[in-house]
Design an enzyme around this catalytic site. Structure first.
Site, PDB file in Angstrom:
ATOM      1  N   THR A 377      36.941   5.179  -0.433  1.00  0.00           N
ATOM      2  CA  THR A 377      37.822   5.722  -1.476  1.00  0.00           C
ATOM      3  C   THR A 377      38.020   4.673  -2.584  1.00  0.00           C
ATOM      4  O   THR A 377      37.745   3.498  -2.394  1.00  0.00           O
ATOM      5  CB  THR A 377      39.169   6.195  -0.864  1.00  0.00           C
ATOM      6  OG1 THR A 377      38.895   7.104   0.192  1.00  0.00           O
ATOM      7  CG2 THR A 377      40.083   6.847  -1.867  1.00  0.00           C
ATOM      8  N   ASN A 397      35.284  10.145   1.098  1.00  0.00           N
ATOM      9  CA  ASN A 397      35.732   9.876   2.470  1.00  0.00           C
ATOM     10  C   ASN A 397      35.069   8.627   3.026  1.00  0.00           C
ATOM     11  O   ASN A 397      35.236   7.563   2.455  1.00  0.00           O
ATOM     12  CB  ASN A 397      35.553  11.096   3.379  1.00  0.00           C
ATOM     13  CG  ASN A 397      36.431  10.971   4.617  1.00  0.00           C
ATOM     14  OD1 ASN A 397      37.383  10.206   4.613  1.00  0.00           O
ATOM     15  ND2 ASN A 397      36.108  11.680   5.671  1.00  0.00           N
ATOM     16  N   SER A 449      45.369  11.132   2.597  1.00  0.00           N
ATOM     17  CA  SER A 449      46.354  10.044   2.524  1.00  0.00           C
ATOM     18  C   SER A 449      46.429   9.451   1.125  1.00  0.00           C
ATOM     19  O   SER A 449      47.217   8.533   0.879  1.00  0.00           O
ATOM     20  CB  SER A 449      45.987   8.926   3.509  1.00  0.00           C
ATOM     21  OG  SER A 449      46.012   9.406   4.822  1.00  0.00           O
TER      22      SER A 449
HETATM   23  N1  GLY Z   1      39.353  10.783   2.527  1.00  0.00           N
HETATM   24  C1  GLY Z   1      40.462   9.939   2.549  1.00  0.00           C
HETATM   25  C2  GLY Z   1      41.735  10.624   2.247  1.00  0.00           C
HETATM   26  O1  GLY Z   1      41.723  11.563   1.474  1.00  0.00           O
HETATM   27  O2  GLY Z   1      42.758  10.280   2.773  1.00  0.00           O
END
Ligand code: GLY
Length: 575
Positions: A377, A397, A449
Site C-alpha cells: 500500500t 494489497n 485498514s
Molecule cells: N489492502 C490493505 C487495506 O486496504 O487495508
C-alpha cells in the site's frame, strides 16, 4: 506542546496585564489565511516530483494527487496502482468542506461467500492471494477521473502527463522496489506478462536501473482522452475480462461497466480541542481511531508517565481491534453501527473495563481470530497554496498485488479479495479475520485498514497516512497524538511505533520504541511485549502552521532516499 506553550504565554500575559491588545508583542497574531507554499510527501521521489510539476503548472492539490497517484502506480508497483483501489480524503479550502471518495475495489458479481474454501471447508489461501481469481474490480481509474472532473483545475490529460512521460521514457528502479520484488519474485515469474514487466530476461532489475512501460503510458493516454469508459467499457475492458478469465478468474464486462466510486460523509472526531477528519467504512481505520481516541479522552494521559500512557494506548488498541473484527464491513451491504462505535458513551463503557496497571487478556474479551500486518500500500499527503489538502491511500494489497498482469495492460491486478474474511471467524493467509460483516458477497467492497486523515487544530492543519496493513490504524493514531503534542511533520513520520491489535495478544514494538526498563514495567503489568521487531509503515505527512506561516512535509525515514517530501518553491526540504 508548542501550541500549549503559546496558549500559556498568552494566558500569563492576560492575567498580568488584562486583555491582550492587537499591537502587543505577546498577542497571538492573526492566523494566516493561505499557506505560504505548497508541499507534498510521498513514498517515491519521482511521484513527489510529478505532483510538484503539476502544482507549478497551476494545478491544485487534487490535480497534483492525480499526478502522484498515477506515477506511484508506475514507480511503486509493489504498493498500489491502476489495477487496485484507493481512499481519497479532500479538504476544500474555498468552502471549508471535506469529501471522502471511496474508490475501493469491489468483489466480482460472480463472487460467492465460500469461493476460497476447499472441499474440507478450509480456506485455500493461494487462491485469494496469487493469480486472477484473487482480483477484485479496480477502483483507482474511476477514482482519478472522478477527482479530475469534480475537484481538479486542470484537464485530466495535463495531470496524467508526467506519469505518461515517465512510463514512455523510463523510471528509476529503487532499493524499495528491489526489496519488495525479493518477496514476490517466484510468483511474478510464473506470469509471463508480469515477468516481462519486472523480470526482463529472468533477472531482477537493480536499484538505479531504468525501466519503461509503454502499455502503461498508452492506457493512461486513453484514460486522459476518453475518460473511464476507456477502461471500464469496450475493447480494453474486454481484454481485461478475457485475460482474467484465461487466468482462472471470474470477471465479467458487467463487473467493469457497473463499477462506481462512492462519495461518503467523512467521520469527525473531537479530541483535545482539535478535529480529526477521517474515513468511514469500508475503512475500519476511522471507526477504530474514534474508539481509541474516545477511550483515551477519559484519561488525563498527557500528564501520565510514558509507560502508563503506553499501557492505556495498548488497552484502547486491543478493544478497537476487537470491534473491528466483529462489526466492520462494507456499509452498502451490512449495517455498521458507526455512530455507536464512534460515540464517547460507547468508549466510556470500554474504558470502564481497563485496569490502570494491569493488561486485559484479549482472550477475556469475547471475540475472534488473529491479525497480521502486510508491508504494502502507499500513502501521500499534499497541501496547495489555497489551503486545499489531500490525504490519499492507495493499494493493490500484498506486495505486487496478485502478481498477475493481463498481457498488454501495463499494470498488476490487486489481490484485494484477500481483505475479505474467506471464512468468517477463521484467519486467512495472513492472519486477518472478520465475522459475517466482512464475508464475501457479489459487488461488495472488502474491509480496509487504510486511514487517510486530517488533523485540524486552532493553529495547525495536517494531512497524515501510511501503508502497513492493520498497523496503519495504530500508526495514524500515534502520528495524530504526536502532532497534537506539537511534533513536526518529520517527527510524526519518524516516530518509533507500537502496535496492539487484540489478537495475537502481543504488544509489538519497533527497535527504538521501548527501552529495557519500559519493557519490564509493561511485562509486570501483564503485557506480552514483542520488542525490537522489524520496523513497519511508510508515513507521509504535511503540516501547515497558520500562526507561524510555515508549511512542512515529512516523509518516513524508514525508506530513506526513496520517499521524498518537497515544496513547490524550493524543491527538496528534508531529503
Ligand atoms: N489492502 C490493505 C487495506 O486496504 O487495508
Amino acid at each position: 506542546m508548542i501550541a500549549r506553550h503559546k496558549f500559556l504565554c498568552a494566558l500569563f500575559f492576560v492575567l498580568l496585564f488584562g486583555s491582550a491588545h492587537a499591537e502587543s508583542p505577546l498577542a497571538q497574531p492573526e492566523p494566516h489565511a493561505r499557506p505560504p507554499r505548497a508541499a507534498i510527501a510521498s513514498a517515491n521521489s519521482q511521484a513527489t516530483d510529478a505532483g510538484i510539476e503539476i502544482l507549478k503548472a497551476g494545478g491544485n492539490a487534487f490535480d497534483a494527487a492525480i499526478a502522484v497517484s498515477a506515477t506511484l502506480g508506475l514507480v511503486e508497483p509493489e504498493s498500489s496502482g491502476i489495477g487496485g483501489g484507493a481512499f481519497m480524503l479532500l479538504h476544500i479550502a474555498a468552502n471549508d468542506q471535506q469529501v471522502f471518495i471511496d474508490a475501493r475495489e469491489r468483489a466480482p458479481l460472480a463472487a460467492t461467500r465460500d469461493m476460497y474454501l476447499g472441499a474440507d471447508g478450509e480456506p485455500l489461501r493461494e487462491r485469494s492471494i496469487n493469480g486472477a481469481l484473487a482480483a477484485a474490480i479496480p477502483g483507482l481509474p474511476a477514482g482519478l477521473v472522478h477527482l479530475a472532473k469534480r475537484y481538479g483545475k486542470l484537464p485530466l490529460a495535463a495531470s496524467l502527463a508526467p506519469a505518461i512521460k515517465l512510463a514512455r521514457e523510463g523510471w528509476t528502479f529503487s532499493s524499495k522496489n528491489a526489496a519488495m520484488l525479493g518477496f514476490r519474485r517466484e510468483v511474478l515469474a510464473t506470469n509471463p506478462a508480469a515477468a516481462a514487466l519486472f523480470l526482463a530476461n529472468g533477472q531482477s532489475p537493480k536499484p538505479g536501473d531504468r525501466l519503461s512501460n509503454p502499455d502503461y503510458a498508452a492506457m493512461l493516454q486513453r484514460l486522459a482522452e476518453n475518460g473511464e469508459a476507456s477502461f471500464y467499457e469496450g475493447k480494453f475492458a474486454q481484454s481485461l475480462v478475457d485475460g482474467v478469465r484465461a487466468g482462472g478468474g471470474i470477471w465479467s464486462m458487467q463487473d467493469l461497466a457497473s463499477y462506481r466510486v462512492v462519495e461518503r460523509p467523512v467521520l469527525r472526531i473531537e479530541h483535545r480541542g482539535q478535529q480529526i477528519i477521517t474515513v468511514p467504512p469500508p475503512s475500519s481505520g476511522g471507526v477504530a481511531l474514534a474508539t481509541m481516541l474516545n477511550i483515551m479522552a477519559g484519561f488525563d494521559y498527557v500528564k501520565l508517565p510514558r509507560v502508563a500512557r503506553i499501557h492505556l494506548l495498548t488497552e484502547s488498541m486491543r478493544r478497537a481491534f476487537r470491534d473491528r473484527a466483529l462489526y466492520l464491513g462494507d456499509p452498502d451491504f451490512v449495517e455498521v453501527p458507526v455512530a455507536l462505535l464512534a460515540s464517547p458513551e460507547y468508549a466510556a463503557g470500554l474504558r470502564a473495563g481497563i485496569h490502570p496497571t494491569k493488561a486485559t487478556a484479549s482472550a477475556a474479551l469475547p471475540g475472534i481470530g488473529d491479525f497480521s500486518d502486510r508491508p504494502s500500500t502507499s500513502h501521500f499527503s499534499i497541501i496547495d497554496t489555497d489551503g486545499n489538502l489531500m490525504a490519499m491511500t492507495q493499494t493493490v494489497n500484498l506486495p505486487f498485488g496478485n502478481a498477475f498482469v493481463v498481457p498488454g495492460s501495463g499494470f498488476l491486478l490487486n489481490n484485494e479479495m484477500d481483505d475479505f474474511s474467506a471464512k468468517p471467524g477463521t484467519p486467512n493467509a495472513y492472519g486477518l479475520v472478520g465475522e459475517d460483516a466482512n464475508a464475501i458477497a457479489p459487488g461488495k467492497r472488502p474491509l480496509s485498514s487504510m486511514t487517510p486523515s486530517f488533523v485540524i487544530g486552532p493553529d495547525r492543519i495536517a494531512a497524515i497516512g501510511t501503508p502497513g496493513g492493520s498497523r496503519i490504524i495504530t500508526m495514524v493514531l500515534l502520528g495524530i497524538l504526536d502532532l497534537m503534542d506539537g511534533g513536526s511533520a518529520e517527527h510524526a513520520a519518524a516516530l518509533p511505533r507500537l502496535h496492539h491489535q487484540y489478537l495475537p495478544d502481543v504488544l509489538s514494538a519497533e527497535p527504538a520504541a521501548l527501552d529495557e526498563s519500559e519493557i519490564s514495567e509493561l511485562q509486570a503489568m501483564g503485557h506480552t511485549v514483542s520488542a525490537g521487531e522489524r520496523s513497519w509503515g511508510n508515513m507521509q505527512v504535511v503540516v501547515w502552521d497558520k500562526q507561524a506561516n510555515t508549511v512542512e512535509a515529512g516523509s518516513d525515514p524508514r525508506w530513506k532516499g526513496v520517499g521524498k517530501a518537497s515544496t513547490a518553491d524550493d524543491g527538496v526540504i528534508f531529503r
